[in-house]
Design an enzyme around this catalytic site. Structure first.
Site, PDB file in Angstrom:
ATOM      1  N   GLU A 128       0.818  -1.222   0.000  1.00 48.72           N
ATOM      2  CA  GLU A 128       0.000   0.000   0.000  1.00 48.72           C
ATOM      3  C   GLU A 128       0.855   1.278   0.000  1.00 48.72           C
ATOM      4  O   GLU A 128       0.636   2.193  -0.798  1.00 48.72           O
ATOM      5  CB  GLU A 128      -0.906  -0.022   1.248  1.00 48.72           C
ATOM      6  N   SER A 179      -9.724   6.254   5.508  1.00 49.06           N
ATOM      7  CA  SER A 179     -10.624   5.848   6.595  1.00 49.06           C
ATOM      8  C   SER A 179      -9.916   6.116   7.912  1.00 49.06           C
ATOM      9  O   SER A 179     -10.454   6.714   8.830  1.00 49.06           O
ATOM     10  CB  SER A 179     -10.944   4.357   6.503  1.00 49.06           C
ATOM     11  N   SER A 182      -2.473   7.604   8.195  1.00 46.08           N
ATOM     12  CA  SER A 182      -1.085   7.165   8.316  1.00 46.08           C
ATOM     13  C   SER A 182      -0.165   8.345   8.067  1.00 46.08           C
ATOM     14  O   SER A 182      -0.417   9.148   7.163  1.00 46.08           O
ATOM     15  CB  SER A 182      -0.765   6.091   7.272  1.00 46.08           C
ATOM     16  N   ARG A 194       6.894   4.625   8.104  1.00 47.60           N
ATOM     17  CA  ARG A 194       5.599   5.028   8.687  1.00 47.60           C
ATOM     18  C   ARG A 194       5.877   5.381  10.132  1.00 47.60           C
ATOM     19  O   ARG A 194       6.272   4.526  10.921  1.00 47.60           O
ATOM     20  CB  ARG A 194       4.588   3.884   8.595  1.00 47.60           C
TER      21      ARG A 194
HETATM   22  N1  LIG Z   1     -17.861   9.371  -2.096  1.00 46.30           N
HETATM   23  C1  LIG Z   1     -17.342   9.083  -0.889  1.00 46.30           C
HETATM   24  N2  LIG Z   1     -17.860   8.063  -0.162  1.00 46.30           N
HETATM   25  C2  LIG Z   1     -17.369   7.754   1.052  1.00 46.30           C
HETATM   26  N3  LIG Z   1     -16.339   8.410   1.626  1.00 46.30           N
HETATM   27  C3  LIG Z   1     -15.769   9.436   0.946  1.00 46.30           C
HETATM   28  C4  LIG Z   1     -16.246   9.815  -0.352  1.00 46.30           C
HETATM   29  N4  LIG Z   1     -15.488  10.841  -0.808  1.00 46.30           N
HETATM   30  C5  LIG Z   1     -14.597  11.110   0.155  1.00 46.30           C
HETATM   31  N5  LIG Z   1     -14.750  10.279   1.214  1.00 46.30           N
HETATM   32  C6  LIG Z   1     -13.903  10.334   2.438  1.00 46.30           C
HETATM   33  O1  LIG Z   1     -12.709   9.653   2.124  1.00 46.30           O
HETATM   34  C7  LIG Z   1     -12.441   8.646   3.103  1.00 46.30           C
HETATM   35  C8  LIG Z   1     -11.747   7.489   2.444  1.00 46.30           C
HETATM   36  O2  LIG Z   1     -10.551   7.967   1.901  1.00 46.30           O
HETATM   37  P1  LIG Z   1      -9.545   7.049   1.083  1.00 46.30           P
HETATM   38  O3  LIG Z   1     -10.217   6.530  -0.143  1.00 46.30           O
HETATM   39  O4  LIG Z   1      -8.305   7.851   0.891  1.00 46.30           O
HETATM   40  O5  LIG Z   1      -9.274   5.913   2.140  1.00 46.30           O
HETATM   41  P2  LIG Z   1      -9.434   4.325   2.049  1.00 46.30           P
HETATM   42  O6  LIG Z   1      -8.362   3.839   1.116  1.00 46.30           O
HETATM   43  O7  LIG Z   1     -10.823   3.946   1.751  1.00 46.30           O
HETATM   44  O8  LIG Z   1      -9.077   3.961   3.566  1.00 46.30           O
HETATM   45  P3  LIG Z   1      -7.722   3.400   4.182  1.00 46.30           P
HETATM   46  O9  LIG Z   1      -6.583   4.013   3.408  1.00 46.30           O
HETATM   47  O10 LIG Z   1      -7.710   3.840   5.594  1.00 46.30           O
HETATM   48  O11 LIG Z   1      -7.820   1.941   3.971  1.00 46.30           O
HETATM   49  C9  LIG Z   1     -13.775   8.330   3.717  1.00 46.30           C
HETATM   50  O12 LIG Z   1     -13.641   7.823   5.022  1.00 46.30           O
HETATM   51  C10 LIG Z   1     -14.489   9.671   3.681  1.00 46.30           C
HETATM   52  O13 LIG Z   1     -14.118  10.468   4.784  1.00 46.30           O
HETATM   53  C1  LIG Z   2      -4.754   0.500   8.370  1.00 48.46           C
HETATM   54  C2  LIG Z   2      -4.442   1.560   7.335  1.00 48.46           C
HETATM   55  C3  LIG Z   2      -2.934   1.576   7.103  1.00 48.46           C
HETATM   56  C4  LIG Z   2      -5.128   1.115   6.028  1.00 48.46           C
HETATM   57  O1  LIG Z   2      -4.905   2.036   5.020  1.00 48.46           O
HETATM   58  C5  LIG Z   2      -4.978   2.961   7.727  1.00 48.46           C
HETATM   59  O2  LIG Z   2      -6.362   2.929   7.849  1.00 48.46           O
HETATM   60  C6  LIG Z   2      -4.368   3.493   9.037  1.00 48.46           C
HETATM   61  O3  LIG Z   2      -3.236   3.895   9.071  1.00 48.46           O
HETATM   62  N1  LIG Z   2      -5.153   3.504  10.150  1.00 48.46           N
HETATM   63  C7  LIG Z   2      -4.707   4.041  11.432  1.00 48.46           C
HETATM   64  C8  LIG Z   2      -4.064   2.966  12.285  1.00 48.46           C
HETATM   65  C9  LIG Z   2      -3.379   3.561  13.517  1.00 48.46           C
HETATM   66  O4  LIG Z   2      -2.199   3.930  13.404  1.00 48.46           O
HETATM   67  O5  LIG Z   2      -4.025   3.692  14.546  1.00 48.46           O
END
Ligand SMILES: Nc1ncnc2c1ncn2[C@@H]1O[C@H](COP(=O)(O)OP(=O)(O)OP(=O)(O)O)[C@@H](O)[C@H]1O
Ligand SMILES: CC(C)(CO)[C@@H](O)C(=O)NCCC(=O)O
Length: 359
Positions: A128, A179, A182, A194
């Site tokens: 990732e 979500s 990081s 990280r």
């Molecule tokens: N259309 C949408 N639907 C849902 N969330 C959205 C949308 N557009 C923006 N967001 C925001 O973007 C966030 C997700 O961002 P991103 O796609 O960068 O992370 P992810 O890859 O899904 O999560 P992670 O990296 O933590 O696994 C959501 O939690 C929300 O706050």
């Molecule tokens: C688990 C990942 C790396 C997935 O993208 C991300 O959602 C994240 O960094 N969450 C926070 C985890 C923590 O450091 O508490």
């Protein structure tokens, strides 16, 4: 998004590897079975770009980042398709959309790629954060207007996006607000670590906002927040001190306690959905800004790049971060932003696969 047209370069490489494939015997590398194209995302029964599955035509290479909330996809969309190829290209694009809109990437197993494997799409997986960094660097190199900062973030009449020359980027901090959040410290194109993270991120904003306001989408949450006033919800320094707490440099309008007014039944009865959405946005954003600043101090880094889809259609959060970084660092740190905030992981994935094919 079309930073680079790969028609010609990528397809030629793929074609030459595919023709080699038929002459090579299967071999084992790093525990993965290989037949010319190890871990090929092409369906196994597809040869020379032609699928023998009746319902799906040949899939091209594409990069996909299946996140905790959103799946991001990038693929090559040639702008100069000759008429004779256009029907098959259209079918391919339709196919991609069909796979994506199935919306069951997690399946019953919880494994994010199970569904994609079920439809005989083979996956090459990459890390990732390696992907994120490669994609970010690639897009930044190829798009001179990618990086920007917010000038005068607290003054609506003067506030503006200003292009930032990020051609000598190292060292810098990445704060990826998906979500969860990081924080990566980047010292060179390949040297990064990280250093921190928090579970209080974009997913928290959206989840809390849905609970508190009854909204049903990120766009709706942001629209509500744009119309709200967080000072109806938060307890400010002035609510406690009557003004600034001068001795320690705390201005009266600083949030002393997020949601700190909501213990009062009377205040709760007056607060609007908009106010609650705004306070949620301010709470989450300020917390991320504070963590980012502490990480930057610890690593002695003064440029912080904020990315992730939490910043999508979200100028309120970007301006708050810009202001907070500048104010609390007394102008020594800069908050930077990128136009394609949420797509770097997917782009980097595709790039890594291209690198693999060349090697
Ligand atoms: N259309 C949408 N639907 C849902 N969330 C959205 C949308 N557009 C923006 N967001 C925001 O973007 C966030 C997700 O961002 P991103 O796609 O960068 O992370 P992810 O890859 O899904 O999560 P992670 O990296 O933590 O696994 C959501 O939690 C929300 O706050
Ligand atoms: C688990 C990942 C790396 C997935 O993208 C991300 O959602 C994240 O960094 N969450 C926070 C985890 C923590 O450091 O508490």
């Amino acid at each position: 998004m079309a930073p680079h047209s790969c028609k010609g370069c990528l397809r030629d490489i793929i074609a030459s590897r595919m023709s080699k494939e038929s002459n090579e015997t299967a071999m084992e590398v790093n525990g993965l079975e290989e037949n010319g194209l190890p871990d090929s995302p092409y369906p196994p029964r597809m040869r020379n770009g032609v699928s023998d599955f009746p319902c799906f035509s040949a899939m091209p290479w594409f990069g996909m980042d299946i996140g905790g909330t959103l799946s991001k996809l990038v693929y090559f969309e040639p702008k100069d398709i000759p008429k004779c190829e256009s029907a098959s290209e259209v079918e391919t694009l339709r196919n991609i959309r069909r796979y994506l809109t199935k919306n069951s990437a997690y399946g019953k197993t919880g494994h994010r790629d199970t569904h994609l494997q079920e439809v005989n799409m083979k996956l090459a997986k990459f890390d990732e954060f390696d992907s994120l960094l490669k994609g970010l660097q690639y897009i930044d190199r190829n798009s001179p207007t990618e990086c920007y900062y917010w000038a005068n973030p607290t003054d609506e009449s003067k506030c503006a996006k200003v292009n930032y020359d990020f051609s000598s980027p190292y060292p810098f901090l990445i704060v990826n607000i998906g979500s969860g959040v990081s924080v990566l410290a980047v010292y060179s194109a390949t040297n990064y670590k990280r250093i921190s993270g928090t579970s209080i991120g974009g997913g928290t904003f959206l989840g809390l906002c849905c609970l508190l306001t009854g909204c049903n989408s990120f766009e709706e949450a942001i629209e509500l927040a744009a119309e709200g006033d967080h000072t109806h919800v938060d307890k400010l320094v002035r609510d406690i001190y009557g003004g600034d707490y001068e001795r320690f440099g705390l201005p009266g309008d600083l949030v002393a306690s997020s949601f700190g007014q909501m213990n009062s039944r009377e205040r709760r009865s007056k607060v609007s959905r908009q106010d609650l959405a705004r306070a949620t946005l301010v709470t989450i954003t300020n917390n991320i800004g504070s963590i980012a600043r502490m990480c930057a101090i610890q690593e002695r880094i003064d440029r912080v790049v904020f990315i992730g889809n939490f910043l999508r259609v979200n100028p309120i959060a970007m301006k708050l971060l810009a202001y907070a970084m500048d104010y609390w660092s007394k102008g020594t740190m800069k908050a930077l932003f990128l136009e394609h905030e949420g797509y770097f992981g997917a782009v980097g994935c595709l790039l890594q696969f291209q690198e693999y094919l060349k090697s």
